[in-house]
Design a protein around this motif. Structure first.
Motif, PDB file in Angstrom:
ATOM      1  N   GLN A   1      32.906  19.094 -20.004  1.00  0.00           N
ATOM      2  CA  GLN A   1      32.840  17.761 -19.395  1.00  0.00           C
ATOM      3  C   GLN A   1      31.750  17.733 -18.293  1.00  0.00           C
ATOM      4  N   GLU A   2      31.652  19.023 -17.409  1.00  0.00           N
ATOM      5  CA  GLU A   2      30.527  19.128 -16.465  1.00  0.00           C
ATOM      6  C   GLU A   2      29.064  19.414 -17.039  1.00  0.00           C
ATOM      7  N   ILE A   3      29.130  19.933 -18.009  1.00  0.00           N
ATOM      8  CA  ILE A   3      27.835  20.116 -18.858  1.00  0.00           C
ATOM      9  C   ILE A   3      27.380  18.831 -19.540  1.00  0.00           C
ATOM     10  N   LEU A   4      28.271  18.010 -20.014  1.00  0.00           N
ATOM     11  CA  LEU A   4      27.725  16.736 -20.671  1.00  0.00           C
ATOM     12  C   LEU A   4      27.433  15.656 -19.557  1.00  0.00           C
ATOM     13  N   LYS A   5      28.326  15.743 -18.410  1.00  0.00           N
ATOM     14  CA  LYS A   5      27.535  14.951 -17.408  1.00  0.00           C
ATOM     15  C   LYS A   5      26.093  15.396 -17.050  1.00  0.00           C
ATOM     16  N   GLU A   6      26.078  16.574 -16.920  1.00  0.00           N
ATOM     17  CA  GLU A   6      24.573  16.914 -16.296  1.00  0.00           C
ATOM     18  C   GLU A   6      23.579  16.857 -17.505  1.00  0.00           C
ATOM     19  N   VAL A   7      23.962  16.898 -18.656  1.00  0.00           N
ATOM     20  CA  VAL A   7      22.761  16.842 -19.617  1.00  0.00           C
ATOM     21  C   VAL A   7      22.555  15.129 -19.937  1.00  0.00           C
ATOM     22  N   THR A   8      23.447  14.288 -19.772  1.00  0.00           N
ATOM     23  CA  THR A   8      23.406  12.879 -19.885  1.00  0.00           C
ATOM     24  C   THR A   8      22.952  12.191 -18.747  1.00  0.00           C
ATOM     25  N   GLY A   9      23.274  12.711 -17.348  1.00  0.00           N
ATOM     26  CA  GLY A   9      22.999  11.826 -16.094  1.00  0.00           C
ATOM     27  C   GLY A   9      23.986  10.986 -15.862  1.00  0.00           C
ATOM     28  N   MET A  10      25.326  10.927 -16.313  1.00  0.00           N
ATOM     29  CA  MET A  10      26.434  10.151 -16.032  1.00  0.00           C
ATOM     30  C   MET A  10      27.286  10.723 -14.904  1.00  0.00           C
ATOM     31  N   ALA A  11      27.885   9.793 -14.194  1.00  0.00           N
ATOM     32  CA  ALA A  11      28.856  10.232 -13.313  1.00  0.00           C
ATOM     33  C   ALA A  11      30.200  10.955 -13.545  1.00  0.00           C
ATOM     34  N   ALA A  12      30.623  10.362 -14.658  1.00  0.00           N
ATOM     35  CA  ALA A  12      31.795  11.151 -15.057  1.00  0.00           C
ATOM     36  C   ALA A  12      32.009  10.857 -16.592  1.00  0.00           C
TER      37      ALA A  12
ATOM     38  N   PHE B   1      37.793   3.465 -15.575  1.00  0.00           N
ATOM     39  CA  PHE B   1      38.234   2.869 -16.745  1.00  0.00           C
ATOM     40  C   PHE B   1      38.104   3.832 -17.707  1.00  0.00           C
ATOM     41  N   LEU B   2      37.880   5.072 -17.610  1.00  0.00           N
ATOM     42  CA  LEU B   2      37.454   6.182 -18.836  1.00  0.00           C
ATOM     43  C   LEU B   2      38.920   6.264 -19.269  1.00  0.00           C
ATOM     44  N   PRO B   3      38.870   6.571 -20.757  1.00  0.00           N
ATOM     45  CA  PRO B   3      40.092   7.013 -21.401  1.00  0.00           C
ATOM     46  C   PRO B   3      40.809   7.911 -21.058  1.00  0.00           C
ATOM     47  N   VAL B   4      42.193   8.064 -20.991  1.00  0.00           N
ATOM     48  CA  VAL B   4      42.873   9.352 -20.358  1.00  0.00           C
ATOM     49  C   VAL B   4      43.350  10.178 -21.808  1.00  0.00           C
ATOM     50  N   PRO B   5      43.745  11.204 -21.665  1.00  0.00           N
ATOM     51  CA  PRO B   5      43.369  12.180 -20.328  1.00  0.00           C
ATOM     52  C   PRO B   5      42.160  12.667 -20.140  1.00  0.00           C
ATOM     53  N   VAL B   6      41.804  13.047 -19.050  1.00  0.00           N
ATOM     54  CA  VAL B   6      40.616  13.764 -18.575  1.00  0.00           C
ATOM     55  C   VAL B   6      41.125  14.991 -17.892  1.00  0.00           C
ATOM     56  N   VAL B   7      40.161  15.991 -17.673  1.00  0.00           N
ATOM     57  CA  VAL B   7      40.804  17.181 -17.083  1.00  0.00           C
ATOM     58  C   VAL B   7      40.094  17.319 -15.690  1.00  0.00           C
ATOM     59  N   ALA B   8      41.029  17.530 -14.633  1.00  0.00           N
ATOM     60  CA  ALA B   8      40.422  17.710 -13.174  1.00  0.00           C
ATOM     61  C   ALA B   8      40.673  19.134 -12.834  1.00  0.00           C
ATOM     62  N   LYS B   9      39.862  19.427 -11.738  1.00  0.00           N
ATOM     63  CA  LYS B   9      39.928  20.851 -11.289  1.00  0.00           C
ATOM     64  C   LYS B   9      40.564  20.729  -9.883  1.00  0.00           C
ATOM     65  N   GLU B  10      41.537  21.405  -9.470  1.00  0.00           N
ATOM     66  CA  GLU B  10      42.170  21.285  -8.249  1.00  0.00           C
ATOM     67  C   GLU B  10      42.448  22.579  -7.675  1.00  0.00           C
ATOM     68  N   GLU B  11      42.862  22.640  -6.452  1.00  0.00           N
ATOM     69  CA  GLU B  11      43.054  23.722  -5.921  1.00  0.00           C
ATOM     70  C   GLU B  11      43.869  25.199  -6.747  1.00  0.00           C
ATOM     71  N   GLY B  12      45.129  24.149  -7.069  1.00  0.00           N
ATOM     72  CA  GLY B  12      46.011  25.398  -7.968  1.00  0.00           C
ATOM     73  C   GLY B  12      45.442  25.337  -9.391  1.00  0.00           C
ATOM     74  N   GLY B  13      44.392  24.788  -9.778  1.00  0.00           N
ATOM     75  CA  GLY B  13      43.909  25.040 -11.295  1.00  0.00           C
ATOM     76  C   GLY B  13      43.465  23.735 -11.952  1.00  0.00           C
ATOM     77  N   TYR B  14      43.482  24.048 -13.104  1.00  0.00           N
ATOM     78  CA  TYR B  14      43.363  22.669 -13.994  1.00  0.00           C
ATOM     79  C   TYR B  14      44.342  21.700 -14.283  1.00  0.00           C
ATOM     80  N   ARG B  15      44.341  20.351 -14.418  1.00  0.00           N
ATOM     81  CA  ARG B  15      45.339  19.751 -14.562  1.00  0.00           C
ATOM     82  C   ARG B  15      44.654  18.536 -15.526  1.00  0.00           C
ATOM     83  N   TRP B  16      45.701  17.953 -16.416  1.00  0.00           N
ATOM     84  CA  TRP B  16      45.238  16.811 -17.086  1.00  0.00           C
ATOM     85  C   TRP B  16      45.408  15.570 -15.978  1.00  0.00           C
TER      86      TRP B  16
END
Lengths: 457, 483
Positions: B111-122, B288-303
């Motif tokens: 997700q992060e790589i695609l954000k960076e190479v496309t210049g989109m926020a999410a 409005f993005l379709p779900v699920p998306v992956v989030a990074k939080e303190e305890g680890g990654y979650r949907w």
């Protein structure tokens, strides 16, 4: 340079033939103000060995677990030949078979697949595959509404997989289609024809009939098909293809059979893989074939009269029909369908029936072992396939967490989608689970329950 | 020979199936009476049959595949092997997040790589193909307008050169499609666009570089016209390979994009999927993005699901999309790395411009001779057809005889008798030169032995197939001979 074969000499010679001094000149039509002047902020390149190390580390779970979750994705044995063949470069790296003469391999596989699926479902025709079971159900309902040409209302039992119901809503909501949820009988765990009566005076395009339903309970499919047909609607079966080796096919339901049958193809040789890629399948009566979405392969003859295969009925599709197409879809999850075809060829009808029967038997045995634990009970008494709902005397989420610590994926927590069932778990044991695995689950559940505070179900 | 014709009663060994068990006690009315039509073959029969079938395919691993708008680049084997590590394959989609942290880490990083190479926020990775990404994108445009109580916007504008999925998607999202014309240099006709936009405009769907193989130089003016009318800009990522690391859709002003990972990020086409079509959005559309998306939080990654994202357009697949495809794209992106992204666009564009120059020298007519090619370009055989009767389909079929997959034919429909040619960055100069030589030969044959070209292919497992018969005398399943 990874995956780029150009030598410095190639580059020089090619630029010379193009007539520009440097690579940068190739981008001179892009407005200067938009051009990037530094590389993107992504991690530096890894060599193959480095990325292999990274992925190997991430692929290993913290602890080994025994999986008792089904809920739409099932752990079955996949013969070794299936993926060794499917990942041959000639299947793996081929394009959609638009150039039929150069794609006879893929096209014949798809024709064999269509034959197998139509026969499994007891219906006339099959398409060459869709994205997954949930989106296939959405496409089936859009198709039913097109075919009905009157009503834009469909009935959706609450015993359909909750995620499928969400996907259907997301896919059909912009086309003015009303999806009405039909409650189930909380004693028997399936849909009763009586529950449909409130809608008997309304025009309904389709009724979804899951077999088995999300709880693993077998629905009274004959009654349900007859009910919707008596009211001029289409019967849309939602089925598990492995269980079709054992259960009556949708084409045989009721007096005149389901009109469309769809489902998730994953049980046919596709690994769980975190949720995808899988594939959806769709079969229907011959009269509906022109309303079908997706790729369809037909047999024909070549110039010399030899048999061959080609994509057909393309006038339904987006690249020809544009805004009037039956769907915007232009994939059939070809590689997954290829694997499934090989899987079915290797198992045959006897093998498929054995997988289905063994999975049903394992789940039955598991449910018996679990309900032998004091306080654990089973919901819904009627005939079941390879899933069952058990009710716990303690918080289902606490118990699942404790089971995970003990190396058991104990099932799906039904608390969010079916709060009326209390602390209930949907459990599944396929043919891959041995008696010792079932015993292990029962022992660990007993221990987990002793750890947690026990409250009534 | 079909697998069914190899079947012999009693040949199956069933060693891949479990041992027989007493059948479950189910009401007879719910059970299957007749077995399905599946073959009974030995394992060797099946292995030989499907191996031989595979050999009847063209594929990237065996042939050059200059299929325009499809980006048939090499699919690295490491991507396949690493996505099929047993730990990933065994991951159940409903497994607790704690049990699949490594898998979620890969998805989050992608997700992060695609954000960076496309210049989109999410970014959301869930759409299972480009067309489903388009659906998600247009559904988000609709959700955005609806959230502002702006219900008057009923039209999506598309250039006449657009992929068929664009208008088909607009229809699935309940929008009417309005086409705008293209000028003689292959650009969007700005005057036509100005008169097309208005209070009914929900958005514009644009491929840039376009399906005509040229970069749209007035993209900033287009952005201002559409945004000025209150519409949103949708980027069809079909041609992202041409600009990777060079210019970003987000910087061009696009509000929504989809990326075809099976094109730009080299996941396999698989004879028709599975692909993956992640969507990216500007900040105002993120909720409005379709779900699920992956989030990074303190305890680890979650949907993040419907529960955390109540305004999402919803769920497009039962689980998290084509995860195995996403893993392949992730491995590829890590192997390209920071330095490799722009190199993709550099060499894809170099190969296209070189091939274009060489084909022009060989006597082929370019659709846009004054333009720079992007990663693809168009040759028109209109004059050849008029003088020799040999059209784009004939040349395409003759190429098959010479061991090359055909370019895309008859798309875009704006250019008559067109071949849309995309060589990709993974092909060598020698391969391109061999292709040019084959094209020269065909041009020569068109004049001297037109029947040879018109009746091609001659060397494949079948000759030209009768499509009309296939559609008229529908034969979609094999039936056993009643005898």
């Amino acid at each position: 340079m990874p995956f780029i074969p150009h030598t410095p000499e190639d580059l020089r010679a090619m630029l010379e033939r193009i007539g520009i001094p440097a690579l940068d000149g190739l981008f001179d039509e892009i407005p200067a103000g938009l051009r990037l002047h530094k590389p993107p902020a992504v991690p530096p390149a890894l060599g193959e060995a480095e990325v292999a190390r990274l992925m190997a580390r991430r692929a290993v779970p913290e602890r080994r677990t025994l999986n008792f979750i089904g809920a739409g994705a099932y752990e079955h044995h996949i013969p070794a030949a299936v993926w060794q063949l499917a990942t041959r470069g000639e299947f793996y790296s081929a394009y959609t078979p638009y150039q039929a003469e150069a794609s006879q391999g893929t096209l014949q596989v798809l024709y064999e697949f269509q034959t197998m699926m139509a026969s499994l479902a007891g219906l006339d025709v099959s398409n060459a595959g869709l994205y997954d079971g949930a989106s296939a159900l959405g496409e089936a309902l859009l198709m039913a509404v097109r075919a009905h040409r009157g009503a834009r209302r469909v009935l959706m039992p609450a015993t359909v997989h909750p995620a499928y119901r969400r996907v259907v809503r997301a896919l059909v909501k912009h086309q003015g289609i009303e999806v009405i949820e039909v409650p189930y009988c909380t004693d028997c765990g399936h849909t009763l024809a009586e529950a449909l009566e409130p809608y008997s005076k309304q025009e309904v395009a389709a009724l979804v009939i899951p077999q088995p339903n999300f709880f693993g309970v077998l629905e009274p499919v004959d009654d349900l098909v007859n009910w919707i047909h008596a009211r001029g609607g289409l019967a849309v079966g939602l089925v598990n293809p492995v269980l079709l080796g054992l259960l009556k096919p949708p084409g045989g339901w009721g007096e005149s059979g389901a009109d469309i049958a769809v489902g998730e193809g994953q049980p046919l040789g596709i690994p769980l893989s975190g949720g995808g890629p899988y594939f959806g399948f769709m079969t229907c009566k011959a009269a509906l074939v022109r309303q079908m979405p997706g790729r369809i392969v037909g047999a024909t003859l070549d110039k010399d009269g030899r048999p061959g295969y080609t994509l057909t009925l393309q006038a339904r599709e987006q690249h020809i029909r544009r805004s009037k197409a039956t769907s915007n879809i232009c994939t059939n999850q070809g590689l997954m369908v290829t694997a499934a075809t090989i899987h079915m060829a290797l198992l045959g009808s006897v093998g498929l029936r054995r997988v289905a029967a063994a999975s049903c038997a394992r789940t039955q045995a598991l449910a018996e072992k679990l309900t032998a634990i004091p306080g654990v009970s089973r919901l819904f008494a009627g005939p079941h396939a390879h899933e069952a709902v058990i009710c716990l005397p303690a918080s289902s989420s606490d118990v699942l967490r404790s089971l995970l610590q003990r190396g058991i994926l104990g099932g799906l927590d039904l608390r969010v989608d079916y709060p009326e069932l209390g602390h209930a778990l949907l459990v599944c044991a396929t043919e891959t689970k041995l008696t010792e695995d079932l015993d292990c689950y029962a022992e660990q559940l007993q221990a987990a329950l002793q750890d947690s505070r026990v409250s009534p179900c | 020979m079909l697998i069914f014709e190899l079947s012999r009663p009693g040949r199956g060994s069933f060693h891949q199936a479990p041992a027989p068990v007493p059948e479950p006690q189910l009401p007879p009315a719910l059970l299957r009476a007749l077995p399905p039509l599946l073959p009974e073959v030995s394992e060797l029969d099946a292995v030989r049959h499907y191996t031989r079938l595979s050999q009847k395919n063209f594929s990237i691993d065996t042939q050059f595949y200059p299929l325009g708008s499809c980006t048939m680049k090499y699919n690295p084997r490491a991507c396949n092997q690493l996505a099929m590590l047993p730990g990933f394959l065994a991951a159940h989609p409903a497994a607790p997040e704690a049990a699949i942290q490594g898998l979620l880490a890969c998805l989050y990083d992608l997700q992060e790589i695609l954000k960076e190479v496309t210049g989109m926020a999410a970014v959301s990775l869930t759409p299972m193909a480009g067309a489903q990404g388009e659906f998600a994108g247009v559904a988000m445009i609709r959700a955005y307008h609806d959230s502002r109580g702006d219900a008057e916007r009923t039209e999506i504008i598309v250039p006449d050169a657009a992929h068929g999925t664009n208008p088909a998607t607009a229809a699935m999202c309940g929008y009417a499609t309005r086409e705008v014309s293209t000028d003689r240099e292959g650009n969007v006709d700005l005057a036509a666009l100005r008169s097309a936009v208005g209070p009914k405009t929900a958005g514009l769907m644009l491929t840039n570089p376009s399906t005509l193989g040229v970069f749209e130089p007035s993209i900033e003016a287009i952005r201002d016209i559409v945004h000025g009318a209150g519409g949103l800009l949708y980027y069809d990522g079909a041609n992202l390979n041409a600009i990777l690391g060079k210019v970003r859709p987000g910087d061009m002003g696009f509000d929504v994009i989809h990326v075809n990972l099976h094109k730009t990020f080299s996941t396999p086409h698989g004879g028709g999927g599975p692909g993956a079509g992640p969507v990216g959005v500007s900040a105002r559309l993120a909720e409005f993005l379709p779900v699920p998306v992956v989030a990074k939080e303190e305890g680890g990654y979650r949907w993040l699901t419907e529960l955390e994202r109540p305004r999402s357009i919803g769920r497009l697949s039962a689980h998290g999309g084509n995860v195995g495809v996403l893993l392949r794209a992730y491995v590829y992106a890590r192997m390209l790395g920071r330095e490799g992204m722009a190199r993709v666009a550099d060499y894809a564009t170099l190969n296209a411009n070189y091939l274009m120059a060489e084909l022009a020298r060989a006597g082929f007519e370019l659709a846009f001779p004054r333009r720079r090619a992007s990663h693809e370009f168009i040759v028109s055989l209109k004059n050849l057809k008029e003088t020799t009767g040999i059209g784009a389909m004939d040349v395409a079929k003759r190429l098959l005889d010479k061991g090359f997959h055909a370019p895309t034919t008859y798309f875009p429909m704006l250019v008559s008798e067109c071949l849309l040619i995309e060589p990709t960055e993974t092909e060598s100069k020698e391969t391109l030169d061999a292709f040019v030589a084959a094209m020269r030969e065909i041009l020569e044959e068109a004049h001297t032995r037109p029947e040879l070209v018109k009746n091609a292919p001659h060397t494949l497992p079948v000759r030209r197939l009768d499509d009309v018969k296939a559609a008229r005398d529908l034969n979609l399943t094999w039936k056993p001979n009643p005898g």
